[in-house]
Design a protein around this motif. Sequence first.
Motif, PDB file in Angstrom:
ATOM      1  N   GLU A   1       0.826  -1.207   0.000  1.00  8.88           N
ATOM      2  CA  GLU A   1       0.000   0.000   0.000  1.00  8.88           C
ATOM      3  C   GLU A   1       0.864   1.261   0.000  1.00  8.88           C
ATOM      4  O   GLU A   1       0.557   2.231  -0.695  1.00  8.88           O
ATOM      5  CB  GLU A   1      -0.923   0.008   1.215  1.00  8.88           C
ATOM      6  CG  GLU A   1      -1.964  -1.073   1.189  1.00  8.88           C
ATOM      7  CD  GLU A   1      -2.679  -1.203   2.523  1.00  8.88           C
ATOM      8  OE1 GLU A   1      -2.779  -0.205   3.268  1.00  8.88           O
ATOM      9  OE2 GLU A   1      -3.130  -2.319   2.819  1.00  8.88           O
ATOM     10  N   ILE A   2       1.916   1.262   0.798  1.00  6.69           N
ATOM     11  CA  ILE A   2       2.822   2.414   0.862  1.00  6.69           C
ATOM     12  C   ILE A   2       3.443   2.667  -0.501  1.00  6.69           C
ATOM     13  O   ILE A   2       3.492   3.806  -0.981  1.00  6.69           O
ATOM     14  CB  ILE A   2       3.906   2.180   1.938  1.00  6.69           C
ATOM     15  CG1 ILE A   2       3.278   2.260   3.331  1.00  6.69           C
ATOM     16  CG2 ILE A   2       5.056   3.162   1.789  1.00  6.69           C
ATOM     17  CD1 ILE A   2       4.177   1.766   4.445  1.00  6.69           C
ATOM     18  N   LEU A   3       3.926   1.602  -1.140  1.00  6.90           N
ATOM     19  CA  LEU A   3       4.578   1.744  -2.449  1.00  6.90           C
ATOM     20  C   LEU A   3       3.576   2.157  -3.524  1.00  6.90           C
ATOM     21  O   LEU A   3       3.869   3.026  -4.358  1.00  6.90           O
ATOM     22  CB  LEU A   3       5.283   0.445  -2.830  1.00  6.90           C
ATOM     23  CG  LEU A   3       6.401   0.013  -1.879  1.00  6.90           C
ATOM     24  CD1 LEU A   3       6.904  -1.374  -2.246  1.00  6.90           C
ATOM     25  CD2 LEU A   3       7.540   1.029  -1.863  1.00  6.90           C
ATOM     26  N   ALA A   4       2.394   1.572  -3.516  1.00  2.08           N
ATOM     27  CA  ALA A   4       1.366   1.921  -4.499  1.00  2.08           C
ATOM     28  C   ALA A   4       0.976   3.391  -4.370  1.00  2.08           C
ATOM     29  O   ALA A   4       0.805   4.083  -5.381  1.00  2.08           O
ATOM     30  CB  ALA A   4       0.140   1.025  -4.331  1.00  2.08           C
ATOM     31  N   GLY A   5       0.862   3.869  -3.135  1.00  7.41           N
ATOM     32  CA  GLY A   5       0.503   5.261  -2.906  1.00  7.41           C
ATOM     33  C   GLY A   5       1.533   6.250  -3.411  1.00  7.41           C
ATOM     34  O   GLY A   5       1.220   7.422  -3.645  1.00  7.41           O
ATOM     35  N   ARG A   6       2.753   5.779  -3.606  1.00  4.92           N
ATOM     36  CA  ARG A   6       3.838   6.624  -4.122  1.00  4.92           C
ATOM     37  C   ARG A   6       4.173   6.265  -5.574  1.00  4.92           C
ATOM     38  O   ARG A   6       5.171   6.704  -6.096  1.00  4.92           O
ATOM     39  CB  ARG A   6       5.066   6.475  -3.226  1.00  4.92           C
ATOM     40  CG  ARG A   6       4.865   7.128  -1.856  1.00  4.92           C
ATOM     41  CD  ARG A   6       5.906   6.675  -0.840  1.00  4.92           C
ATOM     42  NE  ARG A   6       5.795   7.402   0.400  1.00  4.92           N
ATOM     43  CZ  ARG A   6       4.856   7.200   1.327  1.00  4.92           C
ATOM     44  NH1 ARG A   6       3.927   6.291   1.145  1.00  4.92           N
ATOM     45  NH2 ARG A   6       4.838   7.908   2.443  1.00  4.92           N
ATOM     46  N   HIS A   7       3.362   5.431  -6.188  1.00  5.07           N
ATOM     47  CA  HIS A   7       3.527   5.007  -7.589  1.00  5.07           C
ATOM     48  C   HIS A   7       4.892   4.375  -7.843  1.00  5.07           C
ATOM     49  O   HIS A   7       5.516   4.598  -8.871  1.00  5.07           O
ATOM     50  CB  HIS A   7       3.274   6.169  -8.549  1.00  5.07           C
ATOM     51  CG  HIS A   7       1.928   6.779  -8.352  1.00  5.07           C
ATOM     52  ND1 HIS A   7       0.771   6.177  -8.778  1.00  5.07           N
ATOM     53  CD2 HIS A   7       1.550   7.927  -7.728  1.00  5.07           C
ATOM     54  CE1 HIS A   7      -0.260   6.928  -8.438  1.00  5.07           C
ATOM     55  NE2 HIS A   7       0.181   7.983  -7.798  1.00  5.07           N
ATOM     56  N   VAL A   8       5.349   3.567  -6.886  1.00  9.59           N
ATOM     57  CA  VAL A   8       6.667   2.935  -6.967  1.00  9.59           C
ATOM     58  C   VAL A   8       6.560   1.590  -7.687  1.00  9.59           C
ATOM     59  O   VAL A   8       5.763   0.739  -7.316  1.00  9.59           O
ATOM     60  CB  VAL A   8       7.260   2.730  -5.550  1.00  9.59           C
ATOM     61  CG1 VAL A   8       8.514   1.860  -5.595  1.00  9.59           C
ATOM     62  CG2 VAL A   8       7.561   4.079  -4.915  1.00  9.59           C
ATOM     63  N   GLY A   9       7.418   1.425  -8.708  1.00 14.51           N
ATOM     64  CA  GLY A   9       7.516   0.169  -9.433  1.00 14.51           C
ATOM     65  C   GLY A   9       8.920  -0.399  -9.446  1.00 14.51           C
ATOM     66  O   GLY A   9       9.155  -1.493  -9.934  1.00 14.51           O
ATOM     67  N   ARG A  10       9.869   0.387  -8.913  1.00 13.24           N
ATOM     68  CA  ARG A  10      11.274  -0.044  -8.883  1.00 13.24           C
ATOM     69  C   ARG A  10      11.784   0.085  -7.457  1.00 13.24           C
ATOM     70  O   ARG A  10      11.675   1.147  -6.844  1.00 13.24           O
ATOM     71  CB  ARG A  10      12.108   0.815  -9.817  1.00 13.24           C
ATOM     72  CG  ARG A  10      13.561   0.415  -9.899  1.00 13.24           C
ATOM     73  CD  ARG A  10      14.301   1.294 -10.938  1.00 13.24           C
ATOM     74  NE  ARG A  10      15.531   0.707 -11.343  1.00 13.24           N
ATOM     75  CZ  ARG A  10      15.689  -0.239 -12.259  1.00 13.24           C
ATOM     76  NH1 ARG A  10      14.640  -0.720 -12.895  1.00 13.24           N
ATOM     77  NH2 ARG A  10      16.876  -0.705 -12.565  1.00 13.24           N
ATOM     78  N   LEU A  11      12.338  -1.018  -6.935  1.00 11.85           N
ATOM     79  CA  LEU A  11      12.839  -1.029  -5.563  1.00 11.85           C
ATOM     80  C   LEU A  11      14.346  -1.229  -5.536  1.00 11.85           C
ATOM     81  O   LEU A  11      14.890  -2.027  -6.301  1.00 11.85           O
ATOM     82  CB  LEU A  11      12.196  -2.162  -4.767  1.00 11.85           C
ATOM     83  CG  LEU A  11      10.679  -2.113  -4.630  1.00 11.85           C
ATOM     84  CD1 LEU A  11      10.200  -3.298  -3.810  1.00 11.85           C
ATOM     85  CD2 LEU A  11      10.226  -0.808  -4.018  1.00 11.85           C
ATOM     86  N   TYR A  12      14.974  -0.528  -4.626  1.00 12.00           N
ATOM     87  CA  TYR A  12      16.382  -0.723  -4.290  1.00 12.00           C
ATOM     88  C   TYR A  12      16.373  -1.278  -2.874  1.00 12.00           C
ATOM     89  O   TYR A  12      15.760  -0.693  -1.982  1.00 12.00           O
ATOM     90  CB  TYR A  12      17.149   0.597  -4.377  1.00 12.00           C
ATOM     91  CG  TYR A  12      17.184   1.120  -5.787  1.00 12.00           C
ATOM     92  CD1 TYR A  12      18.229   0.781  -6.643  1.00 12.00           C
ATOM     93  CD2 TYR A  12      16.156   1.920  -6.281  1.00 12.00           C
ATOM     94  CE1 TYR A  12      18.251   1.232  -7.952  1.00 12.00           C
ATOM     95  CE2 TYR A  12      16.174   2.378  -7.590  1.00 12.00           C
ATOM     96  CZ  TYR A  12      17.215   2.025  -8.419  1.00 12.00           C
ATOM     97  OH  TYR A  12      17.226   2.465  -9.719  1.00 12.00           O
TER      98      TYR A  12
END
Length: 182
Positions: free
Chosen positions: A96-107
């Motif tokens: 949910e946190i990542l989706a809310g920030r439109h994140v598709g790439r993780l380091y």
Amino acid sequence: MTTLTDRTGAALVVIDVQNGVVAQAHDRARVLEAIGTAVRRARAAGIPVVWVQDTGDDREPGSDAWRIVSELDPADDEPRVQKAYGDSFEATDLEEILAGRHVGRLYIAGAQTDACVRSTLHGAFTRGYDTVLVSDAHTTEDLTEWGAPAPEAVIAHTNLYWQFQSAPGREAGVTTAAELFA
């Protein structure tokens, strides 16, 4: 290239750099310095930093063992995810946190290489994220007494195999903290 086509952003996920996790970590000072470099570079580039904290064993929220190590300083506005399983996505609000920030790439950085870091790498990749391991910013403890390879071998092997990870529509790879967001 992520399969999460509406997510063009990136995030740095820092896993379990807690007093009760990294107290006996291999090359602790150098790895924490590299994680600090990665965090500073992410912040400078406007990339969100997400802190993951394990609540297993003696790491109850609020305890000294649960706290992020003093060498690192999460900002008040940076999300914290509490987890009970190796994969930081399992039964948490990380997605949910990542989706809310439109994140598709993780380091990915943190501890322990052969447990929560590896589980989260695979968990992210199978969920559709491009997933990059920060090669000098993860560590583990010495478990050779129980038949595990030496920590430096665990770290080197994880760096080696992750650079060759592949799947349709996703990218995997490794980079160093100094190369992040350059």
